[in-house]
Design an enzyme around this catalytic site. Sequence first.
Site, PDB file in Angstrom:
ATOM      1  N   ASN A  61       0.846  -1.185   0.000  1.00  0.00           N
ATOM      2  CA  ASN A  61       0.000   0.000   0.000  1.00  0.00           C
ATOM      3  C   ASN A  61       0.887   1.244   0.000  1.00  0.00           C
ATOM      4  OD1 ASN A  61      -1.160   2.347   1.612  1.00  0.00           O
ATOM      5  ND2 ASN A  61      -3.015   1.140   1.357  1.00  0.00           N
ATOM      6  N   VAL A  62       0.678   2.119  -0.959  1.00  0.00           N
ATOM      7  CA  VAL A  62       1.437   3.369  -1.028  1.00  0.00           C
ATOM      8  C   VAL A  62       0.530   4.503  -1.497  1.00  0.00           C
ATOM      9  CG1 VAL A  62       3.383   4.609  -2.064  1.00  0.00           C
ATOM     10  CG2 VAL A  62       3.592   2.170  -1.616  1.00  0.00           C
ATOM     11  N   SER A 143      -1.143  11.077 -20.453  1.00  0.00           N
ATOM     12  CA  SER A 143      -2.437  11.166 -21.128  1.00  0.00           C
ATOM     13  C   SER A 143      -2.294  12.067 -22.344  1.00  0.00           C
ATOM     14  CB  SER A 143      -3.485  11.758 -20.178  1.00  0.00           C
ATOM     15  OG  SER A 143      -4.692  12.053 -20.857  1.00  0.00           O
ATOM     16  N   TYR A 156      -6.966  18.316 -14.262  1.00  0.00           N
ATOM     17  CA  TYR A 156      -6.333  17.105 -14.799  1.00  0.00           C
ATOM     18  C   TYR A 156      -5.372  17.458 -15.927  1.00  0.00           C
ATOM     19  CZ  TYR A 156      -6.084  12.406 -16.904  1.00  0.00           C
ATOM     20  OH  TYR A 156      -5.654  11.194 -17.417  1.00  0.00           O
ATOM     21  N   SER A 159      -2.191  19.128 -14.655  1.00  0.00           N
ATOM     22  CA  SER A 159      -1.301  18.188 -13.964  1.00  0.00           C
ATOM     23  C   SER A 159      -0.582  17.275 -14.947  1.00  0.00           C
ATOM     24  CB  SER A 159      -2.089  17.354 -12.944  1.00  0.00           C
ATOM     25  OG  SER A 159      -2.992  16.462 -13.585  1.00  0.00           O
TER      26      SER A 159
END
Length: 260
Positions: A61-62, A143, A156, A159
């Site tokens: 988990n991070v 993206s 979004y 970023s």
Amino acid sequence: MVAKMFEELENKIVFVVGSFQGIGKAVAATFLKEKATVIAADIAYENKDLEEQSEKLYAVNVDVSNEQQVRKTFAQLEEKGLVPDILVHVAGISTMDYFSESKSEDFQRNWEINTKGFYLTAKYYTKFLKTKKRKGKIIVVDSQAGKNGYRAMSAYVASKHAVLGLVKTLALEVAKDSINVNAVCPGIIETEMKHRERIEGGKIRGLTPEEVQAEDNSQVPLGRTGTPQDVANVVLFLGSHLSDYMTGQAINVTGGMTMN
């Protein structure tokens, strides 16, 4: 006997950050199929410490926006003698709202996960490789929003543009250390996040999710939206010896939507 194209991956360790679902899950499965050892990291996993799930798979988990957690994960890799040959950073989020109506906390959260998250994992990975005097490859799933503007997705888009700036800068800085840094820029990929975006984005624009999906399909020259495996295949290429002479690149996987 004909050699397998990616047979060198059998001896590689691949660190996949954001591997619980969607593109990241497909990336992890693809490298496992090639018999690589995969370290799967995601905020959705329950185990806070790095645990061996099978002979070739570890999970942890991070929260990639938390520098202490990222640093701890690399310390655990050190303790277990695991030095990833390849880092694939997939972790990311999106929010939907028109620019003038958007919330500053949404902008900050996109920045924390998408941009700072990549910054932290890439930073500690390069430091790790340099300490070990090892070469490596860094691949970030960005993206086509890192190259274009999209309505109702300002946080979004901003970023993801920033991530490509980090890719270009880091690629220049670590080339002398034999570390390749590249990005994959997917278009419309059928993931859980995309399905949520159709609902939220459609509501903002007065469209049904089905109408948004029809619009999505109409924009792709190849006639269909993408699958997580479409993206994983390009990540596999970038992780292999076939991409050894590539760095600082942002490869579109968009069915022709984005062509630059």
